[in-house]
Design an enzyme around this catalytic site. Structure first.
Site, short mmCIF file in Angstrom:
data_model
loop_
_atom_site.label_atom_id
_atom_site.label_comp_id
_atom_site.label_asym_id
_atom_site.label_seq_id
_atom_site.Cartn_x
_atom_site.Cartn_y
_atom_site.Cartn_z
N GLY A 123 -25.04 40.69 27.95
CA GLY A 123 -24.13 41.09 26.87
C GLY A 123 -25.02 41.64 25.83
N SER A 133 -16.17 34.93 25.38
CA SER A 133 -16.80 34.35 25.10
C SER A 133 -16.75 32.83 25.81
CB SER A 133 -17.68 33.46 23.74
OG SER A 133 -17.71 32.20 23.51
N GLN A 159 -31.77 25.16 26.77
CA GLN A 159 -31.26 25.77 25.49
C GLN A 159 -30.14 25.29 24.29
OE1 GLN A 159 -29.92 29.47 27.82
NE2 GLN A 159 -28.28 29.17 26.56
N LEU A 203 -17.42 31.66 33.94
CA LEU A 203 -17.34 33.95 34.00
C LEU A 203 -15.73 33.68 33.34
CD1 LEU A 203 -18.91 34.52 37.26
CD2 LEU A 203 -19.75 33.68 35.38
N HIS A 244 -18.36 38.88 31.69
CA HIS A 244 -19.13 38.57 32.54
C HIS A 244 -18.96 39.55 33.71
CE1 HIS A 244 -20.06 34.23 31.64
NE2 HIS A 244 -20.53 34.94 30.22
#
Ligand code: PAF
Length: 279
Positions: A147, A185, A61, A33, A37
């Site tokens: 986000g 990020s 993913q 985080l 976040h």
């Protein structure tokens, strides 16, 4: 803050949070985080009575040559940040709970998932859509917050929630940026000092291109100039810089509102994404 790893316990805990008509907002994350976040958690607390956060590094993913194993994980640090941010419940299932043996159902949001990051990362958005649908069914929130940094993901999740009648309000939260403009990020942690300094060229190129397109510049030429500026700034390759309809994500060759610049570029082994409104 309760930390829960079992689905039956989660259902009981969320039912208790909702007692007396209280609302729950879910913030799905993969952990590691950062302030971006936490801004989603603060938004959750503003729009609902309880913020529930999930941390799950979702294997489906990630492509076979991507960073699933290396993805940063530090649950104790994340949990402390979530306590400070006023989170009511942390949902932290393990892979076996999320994908029990024989799991064979997948969700594909076909129209929105094929281009951009979907083209560069085959299967990525099917993994995202599947895990998000599962998180929605597990937590059953009133609201879910994502986000805007991953604009394509947000569009896919809005469509998924609508198409499958989840009855959950999907909210997008503005991109949190560092002082030099780089979008926050978890993957920024992979950058060396020199790469981190160079990475500011990415949002700078998008911001310039957005201004030029809004001012009437040719779209194709402006996108090509943005790609060149990103490479000149120290990136190794550009996956795409595109002008898209902000809702349908259709590629645009001429400016019309609502429009968004979408981009992904690689610096060293790190792939960064960003997007910029064209207004
Ligand atoms: O954006 C992310 O962190 C992930 O794609 C999400 C939405 C938590 C699904 O794993």
């Amino acid at each position: 803050m309760q930390i829960i790893r079992d689905i039956a316990m989660l259902h009981r805990a969320v039912t208790a949070l909702k007692q007396g008509g209280k609302s729950v907002a879910l913030v799905p994350t993969m952990g590691a985080l950062h302030d971006g976040h936490l801004s989603l958690v603060h938004m959750a607390r503003r729009v609902a009575d309880h913020a529930v956060v999930s941390i799950f590094v979702n294997p489906t993913q990630f492509g076979p040559n991507e960073d699933f194993a290396a993805y940063p994980r530090d649950e104790a640090r994340d949990a402390a940040l979530l306590v400070d941010a006023g989170t009511s419940l942390l949902w932290a299932p393990d892979v076996g709970t999320m994908y029990p043996g024989g799991h064979s159902t997948h969700i594909e949001v076909a129209e929105l998932g094929a281009d951009y990051c979907g083209a560069a990362r085959p299967g990525h958005f099917d993994g995202v859509a599947t895990v998000v649908a599962k998180l929605f069914n597990q937590v059953r929130p009133d609201i879910a917050i994502f986000g805007e940094k991953d604009w394509q993901q947000l569009a896919i999740i809005r469509r998924l929630a609508r198409d499958l009648d989840f009855g959950i309000d999907i909210l997008g939260a503005p991109i949190a940026r560092d002082t030099d403009g780089l979008a926050l990020s978890s993957r920024n942690a992979y950058l060396s000092g020199a790469q981190r300094a160079a990475a500011a060229a990415f949002p700078a190129a998008l911001s310039m291109a957005a201004k030029a397109i809004a001012g009437g510049a040719d779209v194709g030429e402006t996108l090509a100039k943005a790609e060149a500026a990103i490479i000149r700034g120290g990136f190794d390759s550009v996956d795409y810089v595109a002008l898209a309809d902000a809702d349908s994500l259709e590629r645009l060759t001429a400016f019309r509102k609502p429009a968004r610049l979408l981009a992904a570029a690689r610096i060293g082994r790190t792939r960064l994404i960003d997007n910029w409104p064209v207004e």
